[in-house]
Design a protein around this motif. Structure first.
Motif, mmCIF file in Angstrom:
data_model
loop_
_atom_site.group_PDB
_atom_site.id
_atom_site.type_symbol
_atom_site.label_atom_id
_atom_site.label_comp_id
_atom_site.label_asym_id
_atom_site.label_seq_id
_atom_site.Cartn_x
_atom_site.Cartn_y
_atom_site.Cartn_z
ATOM 1 N N GLU A 106 0.829 -1.206 0.000
ATOM 2 C CA GLU A 106 0.000 0.000 0.000
ATOM 3 C C GLU A 106 0.862 1.254 0.000
ATOM 4 O OE1 GLU A 106 -2.677 -0.080 3.280
ATOM 5 O OE2 GLU A 106 -3.698 -1.911 2.629
ATOM 6 N N LYS A 107 1.904 1.263 0.818
ATOM 7 C CA LYS A 107 2.796 2.411 0.909
ATOM 8 C C LYS A 107 3.448 2.713 -0.442
ATOM 9 C CE LYS A 107 5.944 5.347 2.553
ATOM 10 N NZ LYS A 107 5.632 6.720 3.007
ATOM 11 N N LEU A 108 3.815 1.661 -1.173
ATOM 12 C CA LEU A 108 4.528 1.829 -2.426
ATOM 13 C C LEU A 108 3.613 1.877 -3.642
ATOM 14 C CD1 LEU A 108 7.471 -0.669 -1.728
ATOM 15 C CD2 LEU A 108 7.540 1.834 -1.563
ATOM 16 N N GLY A 109 2.348 1.529 -3.462
ATOM 17 C CA GLY A 109 1.412 1.517 -4.582
ATOM 18 C C GLY A 109 1.644 0.376 -5.544
ATOM 19 N N ILE A 110 2.029 -0.802 -5.012
ATOM 20 C CA ILE A 110 2.275 -1.968 -5.853
ATOM 21 C C ILE A 110 1.451 -3.153 -5.334
ATOM 22 C CG2 ILE A 110 4.588 -1.190 -6.464
ATOM 23 C CD1 ILE A 110 5.736 -3.144 -4.455
ATOM 24 N N GLU A 111 1.461 -4.257 -6.058
ATOM 25 C CA GLU A 111 0.712 -5.440 -5.660
ATOM 26 C C GLU A 111 1.407 -6.143 -4.486
ATOM 27 O OE1 GLU A 111 -2.252 -6.545 -6.782
ATOM 28 O OE2 GLU A 111 -2.301 -4.647 -7.894
ATOM 29 N N PRO A 112 0.662 -6.672 -3.522
ATOM 30 C CA PRO A 112 1.275 -7.359 -2.377
ATOM 31 C C PRO A 112 2.163 -8.528 -2.774
ATOM 32 C CG PRO A 112 -1.025 -6.870 -1.908
ATOM 33 C CD PRO A 112 -0.805 -6.534 -3.361
ATOM 34 N N ASN A 113 1.803 -9.231 -3.847
ATOM 35 C CA ASN A 113 2.605 -10.399 -4.226
ATOM 36 C C ASN A 113 3.943 -10.031 -4.860
ATOM 37 O OD1 ASN A 113 1.825 -9.556 -6.765
ATOM 38 N ND2 ASN A 113 0.706 -11.433 -7.299
ATOM 39 N N LEU A 114 4.262 -8.736 -4.876
ATOM 40 C CA LEU A 114 5.585 -8.277 -5.313
ATOM 41 C C LEU A 114 6.449 -7.862 -4.126
ATOM 42 C CD1 LEU A 114 4.647 -6.107 -8.436
ATOM 43 C CD2 LEU A 114 5.751 -8.357 -8.435
ATOM 44 N N VAL A 115 5.982 -8.116 -2.908
ATOM 45 C CA VAL A 115 6.696 -7.688 -1.699
ATOM 46 C C VAL A 115 7.145 -8.901 -0.892
ATOM 47 C CG1 VAL A 115 6.564 -6.373 0.451
ATOM 48 C CG2 VAL A 115 5.372 -5.550 -1.600
ATOM 49 N N GLY A 116 8.442 -8.980 -0.627
ATOM 50 C CA GLY A 116 8.984 -9.995 0.260
ATOM 51 C C GLY A 116 9.056 -9.467 1.679
ATOM 52 N N VAL A 117 9.146 -10.379 2.643
ATOM 53 C CA VAL A 117 9.194 -10.021 4.063
ATOM 54 C C VAL A 117 10.308 -10.824 4.729
ATOM 55 C CG1 VAL A 117 7.907 -9.910 6.229
ATOM 56 C CG2 VAL A 117 6.700 -9.638 4.048
ATOM 57 N N ALA A 118 11.077 -10.175 5.589
ATOM 58 C CA ALA A 118 12.112 -10.865 6.363
ATOM 59 C C ALA A 118 12.143 -10.293 7.770
ATOM 60 C CB ALA A 118 13.477 -10.704 5.695
ATOM 61 N N SER A 119 12.384 -11.173 8.734
ATOM 62 C CA SER A 119 12.480 -10.747 10.124
ATOM 63 C C SER A 119 13.627 -11.499 10.785
ATOM 64 C CB SER A 119 11.184 -11.040 10.891
ATOM 65 O OG SER A 119 10.077 -10.377 10.305
ATOM 66 N N THR A 120 14.274 -10.859 11.754
ATOM 67 C CA THR A 120 15.370 -11.501 12.478
ATOM 68 C C THR A 120 15.386 -10.974 13.904
ATOM 69 O OG1 THR A 120 17.756 -11.913 12.490
ATOM 70 C CG2 THR A 120 17.049 -9.754 11.692
ATOM 71 N N GLY A 121 15.694 -11.855 14.828
ATOM 72 C CA GLY A 121 15.714 -11.458 16.235
ATOM 73 C C GLY A 121 15.289 -12.607 17.122
ATOM 74 N N VAL A 122 14.617 -12.291 18.201
ATOM 75 C CA VAL A 122 14.228 -13.284 19.191
ATOM 76 C C VAL A 122 13.092 -14.150 18.663
ATOM 77 C CG1 VAL A 122 13.358 -13.641 21.537
ATOM 78 C CG2 VAL A 122 14.947 -11.756 21.065
ATOM 79 N N ILE A 123 13.223 -15.463 18.804
ATOM 80 C CA ILE A 123 12.187 -16.413 18.402
ATOM 81 C C ILE A 123 11.131 -16.500 19.503
ATOM 82 C CG2 ILE A 123 11.743 -18.885 17.973
ATOM 83 C CD1 ILE A 123 14.559 -19.004 16.723
ATOM 84 N N GLY A 124 9.852 -16.606 19.086
ATOM 85 C CA GLY A 124 8.778 -16.861 20.036
ATOM 86 C C GLY A 124 8.121 -15.630 20.616
ATOM 87 N N GLU A 125 8.519 -14.443 20.175
ATOM 88 C CA GLU A 125 7.871 -13.213 20.618
ATOM 89 C C GLU A 125 6.940 -12.707 19.523
ATOM 90 O OE1 GLU A 125 10.341 -10.127 22.088
ATOM 91 O OE2 GLU A 125 11.278 -11.365 23.638
ATOM 92 N N MET A 126 5.810 -12.177 19.923
ATOM 93 C CA MET A 126 4.843 -11.649 18.966
ATOM 94 C C MET A 126 5.307 -10.288 18.445
ATOM 95 S SD MET A 126 2.911 -14.218 19.039
ATOM 96 C CE MET A 126 1.740 -13.636 17.805
ATOM 97 N N MET A 127 4.965 -10.008 17.210
ATOM 98 C CA MET A 127 5.377 -8.761 16.574
ATOM 99 C C MET A 127 4.671 -7.560 17.209
ATOM 100 S SD MET A 127 7.550 -9.716 14.283
ATOM 101 C CE MET A 127 7.690 -8.442 13.035
#
Length: 407
Positions: A106-127
């Motif tokens: 939404e921020k970029l004005g593109i389709e969601p299926n063109l966006v990758g997601v990555a996260s790193t840090g503590v396992i088992g904590e909610m975002m």
């Protein structure tokens, strides 16, 4: 294929230096003060390739990104947060990863299926989704060094330095740039590990051939490092190629295919070695080269066993030329061996020949082992297989860092 290369390192190590890429990194509130939200975006949808952790338990962001890579075959942006891994977080974790994808689109004005997601840090904590969503709205990627620096800082966890590299080469008379940024310091035992790698290029190449190129170099770069033998849940290497260099489409039959693969290899190897060198609490980069194995694959197995041995790692930390630990690791590697054909060097000093000790100066090797980079060579004399692995020493600080990781 051409046998010559025009590859050159670029002094400004900038993930946004290929044409059409922008990056940024900000603090959004996941961490107390440090930057924790990053974005890499291409002007146009890019061909994409990826390699992912082999851990059977995989973080929610990785599941979303694999879907983009494998089903869409194109990626225009990737959003990354550090501080929380969003792993082992159940159905809500998956919802949160898709929300990150959707809000970035939404921020970029593109389709969601063109966006990758990555996260790193503590396992088992909610975002912390309120902070993340507000942060996404504040992202303003730029094609300048400042944006690339912010990006590299925002993906760090226990890293002590940012990890950036870039090279340029010539394809069809066009300058093509390949740049990379990574994070990783602990839980490094790829196929993959706690590491994230992002590579951008303006080369024109279809996703299937990009995947082929990435796969061909993964085993000899990212999968040839180890810090502590652990394999994490979230880790990936993503390559985006947006084609804005306007070279003819690269395929394995292209005359400059070797140039492209060699340049991608250089970027990947640089990042892999930077991760190994920055192992948690480490003081030294260790390189183990194995020669004369039955196959290249067996050579890499032996090299990783040696560089991953806690006893070898602690000996290097203490500058102790205890070659017995090296040959023991070779012995339990599972590779085909003749114990009476093994020769070992520490630096340029031969310490074992044909499986037997060779007199050497302990004082000279103590001085050598005090250096920040240490090389071990193992000759097996069983065939033509060769392989290299990288790792780091094991220090008191490693225990301290990991004993207080959540504190």
């Amino acid at each position: 294929m051409t046998t010559m290369t025009t590859m050159k390192s670029i002094s400004y190590k900038n993930i946004a230096s290929p044409k059409g890429f922008k990056a940024t990194g900000i603090h959004c509130g996941i961490k107390h003060k440090k930057k924790d939200l990053a974005l890499l975006v291409s002007e146009v949808p890019a061909s994409v390739a990826g390699v992912f952790t082999t851990n059977a338990i995989q973080g929610a962001p990785l599941i979303v990104t694999k879907e983009v890579v494998q089903k869409t075959g194109k990626m225009q942006a990737i959003i990354i947060n550090s501080g929380i891994a969003n792993s082992c977080t159940g159905k809500q974790g998956i919802i949160d990863a898709y929300t990150m994808q959707e809000k970035t689109a939404e921020k970029l004005g593109i389709e969601p299926n063109l966006v990758g997601v990555a996260s790193t840090g503590v396992i088992g904590e909610m975002m912390k989704m309120d902070s993340l969503i507000a942060g996404i709205q504040k992202l303003n990627p730029i094609d300048e060094l400042e944006g690339a620096i912010g990006f590299a800082q925002a993906i760090m966890t226990t890293d002590t330095v940012t990890k950036n590299t870039s090279y340029k080469t010539i394809i069809d008379g066009k300058e093509v740039i390949i740049a990379g940024t990574a994070k990783g310091s602990g839980m490094i035992e790829p196929n993959m590990a706690t590491m994230l790698g992002f590579i951008s290029t303006d080369a024109n190449i279809e996703s299937n051939h990009l995947q082929e190129a990435l796969k061909s170099i993964t085993d000899i770069t990212f999968n040839s490092i180890t810090v502590d033998g652990d394999t994490s849940t979230n880790d990936m290497v993503i390559v985006m190629a947006n084609g804005l260099a306007e070279n003819n489409t690269l395929t394995p039959e292209h005359l400059d295919w070797a140039n492209f693969v060699q340049t991608l290899h250089a970027v990947s190897q640089d990042l892999a070695k930077m991760i190994a060198k920055d192992g948690e609490g480490s003081t030294k980069l260790i390189e183990v080269e194995v020669q004369g194995a039955v196959t290249d694959a067996e050579a890499r197995i032996v090299a990783k066993k040696v560089v991953g041995s806690p006893l070898v790692k602690t000996a290097i930390f203490g500058a102790d030329a205890n070659w017995g630990r090296i040959i023991a690791a070779v012995g339990y590697s599972g590779a085909k061996l003749d114990p009476y054909a093994i020769t070992i060097y520490i630096g340029t000093t031969k310490v074992v020949e044909n499986g037997e000790p060779v007199p050497f100066s302990e004082e000279d090797l103590f001085i050598y082992l005090k250096q920040h980079e240490v090389k071990i060579i193992v000759e097996l004399h069983q065939g033509d297989g060769e392989g290299i692995a990288w790792g780091c020493d094991l220090t008191y600080d490693y225990v301290q860092i990991n004993a207080t990781y959540r504190s």
